[in-house]
Write a protein that holds these residues in place. Sequence first.
Motif, PDB file in Angstrom:
ATOM      1  N   LEU A  67       9.060  -4.451  -4.952  1.00  0.00           N
ATOM      2  CA  LEU A  67       9.180  -3.066  -4.478  1.00  0.00           C
ATOM      3  C   LEU A  67       8.586  -2.920  -3.076  1.00  0.00           C
ATOM      4  CD1 LEU A  67       8.209  -1.348  -7.832  1.00  0.00           C
ATOM      5  CD2 LEU A  67      10.448  -1.156  -6.701  1.00  0.00           C
ATOM      6  N   GLU A  68       7.510  -3.649  -2.816  1.00  0.00           N
ATOM      7  CA  GLU A  68       6.894  -3.617  -1.492  1.00  0.00           C
ATOM      8  C   GLU A  68       7.818  -4.280  -0.465  1.00  0.00           C
ATOM      9  OE1 GLU A  68       2.475  -4.202   0.444  1.00  0.00           O
ATOM     10  OE2 GLU A  68       2.967  -5.323  -1.377  1.00  0.00           O
ATOM     11  N   ARG A  69       8.418  -5.391  -0.844  1.00  0.00           N
ATOM     12  CA  ARG A  69       9.352  -6.086   0.050  1.00  0.00           C
ATOM     13  C   ARG A  69      10.517  -5.170   0.441  1.00  0.00           C
ATOM     14  NH1 ARG A  69      13.965  -8.370   0.127  1.00  0.00           N
ATOM     15  NH2 ARG A  69      14.439  -8.028  -2.051  1.00  0.00           N
ATOM     16  N   GLU A  70      10.931  -4.316  -0.497  1.00  0.00           N
ATOM     17  CA  GLU A  70      12.033  -3.384  -0.240  1.00  0.00           C
ATOM     18  C   GLU A  70      11.571  -2.130   0.503  1.00  0.00           C
ATOM     19  OE1 GLU A  70      14.540  -2.610  -3.632  1.00  0.00           O
ATOM     20  OE2 GLU A  70      14.317  -4.665  -4.351  1.00  0.00           O
ATOM     21  N   GLY A  71      10.281  -2.051   0.809  1.00  0.00           N
ATOM     22  CA  GLY A  71       9.765  -0.927   1.572  1.00  0.00           C
ATOM     23  C   GLY A  71       9.570   0.347   0.766  1.00  0.00           C
ATOM     24  N   LEU A  72       9.572   0.232  -0.549  1.00  0.00           N
ATOM     25  CA  LEU A  72       9.451   1.428  -1.397  1.00  0.00           C
ATOM     26  C   LEU A  72       7.999   1.775  -1.710  1.00  0.00           C
ATOM     27  CD1 LEU A  72      12.390   0.673  -3.841  1.00  0.00           C
ATOM     28  CD2 LEU A  72      12.368   2.267  -1.905  1.00  0.00           C
ATOM     29  N   VAL A  73       7.144   0.765  -1.767  1.00  0.00           N
ATOM     30  CA  VAL A  73       5.727   0.989  -2.072  1.00  0.00           C
ATOM     31  C   VAL A  73       4.883   0.180  -1.111  1.00  0.00           C
ATOM     32  CG1 VAL A  73       6.217   1.363  -4.540  1.00  0.00           C
ATOM     33  CG2 VAL A  73       5.511  -0.906  -3.754  1.00  0.00           C
ATOM     34  N   GLU A  74       3.590   0.498  -1.078  1.00  0.00           N
ATOM     35  CA  GLU A  74       2.651  -0.296  -0.291  1.00  0.00           C
ATOM     36  C   GLU A  74       1.374  -0.478  -1.085  1.00  0.00           C
ATOM     37  OE1 GLU A  74       1.188   1.453   3.329  1.00  0.00           O
ATOM     38  OE2 GLU A  74       1.234   3.461   2.466  1.00  0.00           O
ATOM     39  N   ALA A  75       0.857  -1.693  -1.027  1.00  0.00           N
ATOM     40  CA  ALA A  75      -0.411  -1.996  -1.697  1.00  0.00           C
ATOM     41  C   ALA A  75      -1.538  -1.681  -0.732  1.00  0.00           C
ATOM     42  CB  ALA A  75      -0.448  -3.461  -2.100  1.00  0.00           C
ATOM     43  N   ARG A  76      -2.545  -0.983  -1.242  1.00  0.00           N
ATOM     44  CA  ARG A  76      -3.743  -0.681  -0.449  1.00  0.00           C
ATOM     45  C   ARG A  76      -4.914  -1.334  -1.159  1.00  0.00           C
ATOM     46  NH1 ARG A  76      -2.583   5.756   0.059  1.00  0.00           N
ATOM     47  NH2 ARG A  76      -0.544   5.572   1.061  1.00  0.00           N
ATOM     48  N   ARG A  77      -5.492  -2.327  -0.512  1.00  0.00           N
ATOM     49  CA  ARG A  77      -6.558  -3.120  -1.118  1.00  0.00           C
ATOM     50  C   ARG A  77      -7.659  -2.223  -1.671  1.00  0.00           C
ATOM     51  NH1 ARG A  77      -7.534  -8.024  -1.508  1.00  0.00           N
ATOM     52  NH2 ARG A  77      -6.811  -9.217   0.245  1.00  0.00           N
ATOM     53  N   GLY A  78      -7.941  -2.439  -2.955  1.00  0.00           N
ATOM     54  CA  GLY A  78      -8.995  -1.694  -3.615  1.00  0.00           C
ATOM     55  C   GLY A  78      -8.608  -0.302  -4.084  1.00  0.00           C
ATOM     56  N   LEU A  79      -7.429   0.166  -3.695  1.00  0.00           N
ATOM     57  CA  LEU A  79      -7.003   1.520  -4.064  1.00  0.00           C
ATOM     58  C   LEU A  79      -5.823   1.544  -5.021  1.00  0.00           C
ATOM     59  CD1 LEU A  79      -7.269   3.265  -0.571  1.00  0.00           C
ATOM     60  CD2 LEU A  79      -8.883   3.385  -2.476  1.00  0.00           C
ATOM     61  N   GLY A  80      -4.922   0.581  -4.875  1.00  0.00           N
ATOM     62  CA  GLY A  80      -3.751   0.545  -5.740  1.00  0.00           C
ATOM     63  C   GLY A  80      -2.465   0.411  -4.955  1.00  0.00           C
ATOM     64  N   THR A  81      -1.365   0.672  -5.639  1.00  0.00           N
ATOM     65  CA  THR A  81      -0.033   0.579  -5.037  1.00  0.00           C
ATOM     66  C   THR A  81       0.549   1.982  -4.981  1.00  0.00           C
ATOM     67  OG1 THR A  81       0.231  -1.646  -5.938  1.00  0.00           O
ATOM     68  CG2 THR A  81       2.239  -0.511  -5.228  1.00  0.00           C
ATOM     69  N   PHE A  82       0.984   2.377  -3.797  1.00  0.00           N
ATOM     70  CA  PHE A  82       1.428   3.742  -3.560  1.00  0.00           C
ATOM     71  C   PHE A  82       2.876   3.798  -3.104  1.00  0.00           C
ATOM     72  CE2 PHE A  82      -3.093   3.761  -3.352  1.00  0.00           C
ATOM     73  CZ  PHE A  82      -3.477   4.988  -3.856  1.00  0.00           C
ATOM     74  N   VAL A  83       3.568   4.852  -3.506  1.00  0.00           N
ATOM     75  CA  VAL A  83       4.964   5.071  -3.126  1.00  0.00           C
ATOM     76  C   VAL A  83       5.008   5.406  -1.637  1.00  0.00           C
ATOM     77  CG1 VAL A  83       6.994   6.537  -3.455  1.00  0.00           C
ATOM     78  CG2 VAL A  83       5.600   5.872  -5.431  1.00  0.00           C
ATOM     79  N   ARG A  84       5.895   4.714  -0.916  1.00  0.00           N
ATOM     80  CA  ARG A  84       6.085   4.975   0.518  1.00  0.00           C
ATOM     81  C   ARG A  84       7.241   5.917   0.762  1.00  0.00           C
ATOM     82  NH1 ARG A  84       6.812   0.169   4.217  1.00  0.00           N
ATOM     83  NH2 ARG A  84       6.479   1.797   5.734  1.00  0.00           N
ATOM     84  N   ARG A  85       8.324   5.717  -0.004  1.00  0.00           N
ATOM     85  CA  ARG A  85       9.498   6.563   0.214  1.00  0.00           C
ATOM     86  C   ARG A  85      10.262   6.722  -1.094  1.00  0.00           C
ATOM     87  NH1 ARG A  85      14.449   3.855   0.901  1.00  0.00           N
ATOM     88  NH2 ARG A  85      14.254   1.609   0.995  1.00  0.00           N
ATOM     89  N   THR A  86      11.095   7.717  -1.127  1.00  0.00           N
ATOM     90  CA  THR A  86      11.873   8.003  -2.317  1.00  0.00           C
ATOM     91  C   THR A  86      13.282   7.439  -2.169  1.00  0.00           C
ATOM     92  OG1 THR A  86      12.605   9.759  -3.789  1.00  0.00           O
ATOM     93  CG2 THR A  86      12.611  10.267  -1.448  1.00  0.00           C
ATOM     94  N   LEU A  87      14.017   7.412  -3.233  1.00  0.00           N
ATOM     95  CA  LEU A  87      15.422   6.993  -3.184  1.00  0.00           C
ATOM     96  C   LEU A  87      16.347   8.174  -3.416  1.00  0.00           C
ATOM     97  CD1 LEU A  87      15.302   3.597  -5.114  1.00  0.00           C
ATOM     98  CD2 LEU A  87      15.687   3.962  -2.678  1.00  0.00           C
ATOM     99  N   GLY A  88      15.762   9.360  -3.541  1.00  0.00           N
ATOM    100  CA  GLY A  88      16.566  10.560  -3.760  1.00  0.00           C
ATOM    101  C   GLY A  88      17.336  10.922  -2.506  1.00  0.00           C
ATOM    102  N   GLY A  89      18.279  11.817  -2.656  1.00  0.00           N
ATOM    103  CA  GLY A  89      19.084  12.270  -1.525  1.00  0.00           C
ATOM    104  C   GLY A  89      18.336  13.283  -0.685  1.00  0.00           C
ATOM    105  N   ALA A  90      19.082  14.217  -0.135  1.00  0.00           N
ATOM    106  CA  ALA A  90      18.508  15.265   0.694  1.00  0.00           C
ATOM    107  C   ALA A  90      17.546  16.112  -0.124  1.00  0.00           C
ATOM    108  CB  ALA A  90      19.646  16.121   1.256  1.00  0.00           C
ATOM    109  N   PRO A  91      16.628  16.830   0.527  1.00  0.00           N
ATOM    110  CA  PRO A  91      15.649  17.635  -0.202  1.00  0.00           C
ATOM    111  C   PRO A  91      16.278  18.613  -1.191  1.00  0.00           C
ATOM    112  CG  PRO A  91      15.079  17.544   2.121  1.00  0.00           C
ATOM    113  CD  PRO A  91      16.411  16.864   1.961  1.00  0.00           C
ATOM    114  N   ASP A  92      17.461  19.131  -0.887  1.00  0.00           N
ATOM    115  CA  ASP A  92      18.100  20.076  -1.800  1.00  0.00           C
ATOM    116  C   ASP A  92      18.974  19.383  -2.850  1.00  0.00           C
ATOM    117  OD1 ASP A  92      19.978  19.250   0.026  1.00  0.00           O
ATOM    118  OD2 ASP A  92      20.898  21.225   0.266  1.00  0.00           O
ATOM    119  N   ALA A  93      18.945  18.052  -2.876  1.00  0.00           N
ATOM    120  CA  ALA A  93      19.753  17.311  -3.850  1.00  0.00           C
ATOM    121  C   ALA A  93      19.301  17.583  -5.277  1.00  0.00           C
ATOM    122  CB  ALA A  93      19.707  15.811  -3.558  1.00  0.00           C
ATOM    123  N   ALA A  94      18.009  17.773  -5.485  1.00  0.00           N
ATOM    124  CA  ALA A  94      17.499  18.043  -6.827  1.00  0.00           C
ATOM    125  C   ALA A  94      18.101  19.317  -7.388  1.00  0.00           C
ATOM    126  CB  ALA A  94      15.981  18.138  -6.807  1.00  0.00           C
ATOM    127  N   ALA A  95      18.254  20.327  -6.555  1.00  0.00           N
ATOM    128  CA  ALA A  95      18.857  21.588  -7.004  1.00  0.00           C
ATOM    129  C   ALA A  95      20.322  21.367  -7.379  1.00  0.00           C
ATOM    130  CB  ALA A  95      18.742  22.647  -5.916  1.00  0.00           C
TER     131      ALA A  95
END
Length: 157
Positions: A67-95
Motif C-alpha cells: 500500500l505504501e509502494r502504491e502511495g496510498l499510505v505512509e509509515a511513520r516510525r513509532g506512530l503507525g501507518t497512515f492513509v495518504r490519499r483516498t481512492l474515492g472520486g470527487a468530493p460529491d461522489a459519496a452523495a
Amino acid sequence: MAAESAAVEFRIDRRSGVATYLQIVQQTKQALRLGVLEPGDRLPTAREVVEATAINPNTVLKAYRELEREGLVEARRGLGTFVRRTLGGAPDAAAADGPLRTELADWARRARAAGLERDDVDALFTAVLDSTFSTHDTNITNGSATEGRSHRGDQER
C-alpha cells in the motif's frame, strides 16, 4: 498519547485462494473507495491485525508495504501507518453513490430472500461486473477467437 486506529477490520478468507496480504490490500482499497478510510486515518497496527486475524505479522507488514509502494499510505516510525490519499472520486461522489448503494442493498436483500448464498451472490455480481467493465474487442489468433478483457488489477494501477 497513541493515535486511534480507523474503524477498519480485516476479514481473512483462508479458502479464497487469494494471498492473505492481498486480501488486506484489497480490503484497504475498498475502505478507501467507500470513504471508511480517509487521509490522516491510522491503519490498525500489525499487532492489532495479528490479534484479530491470527495471521503472521510479516504478512500484515507486506500488505502495508504494498500500500505504501502504491502511495496510498505512509509509515511513520513509532506512530503507525497512515492513509495518504483516498481512492474515492470527487468530493460529491459519496452523495451520488447514495441512491446506487440503496438499490444495490435492495438487490442483495432480494437475492438473499431468493435463497442465494453469499458466494452465489458474489459470483453473480462479479460476472456482471466483468461483463460490464470488460473490453469486447475480439482478436483472431491462429484461427481462434479470444476476447480481450481488462482486469481489476490493471484498473487500479
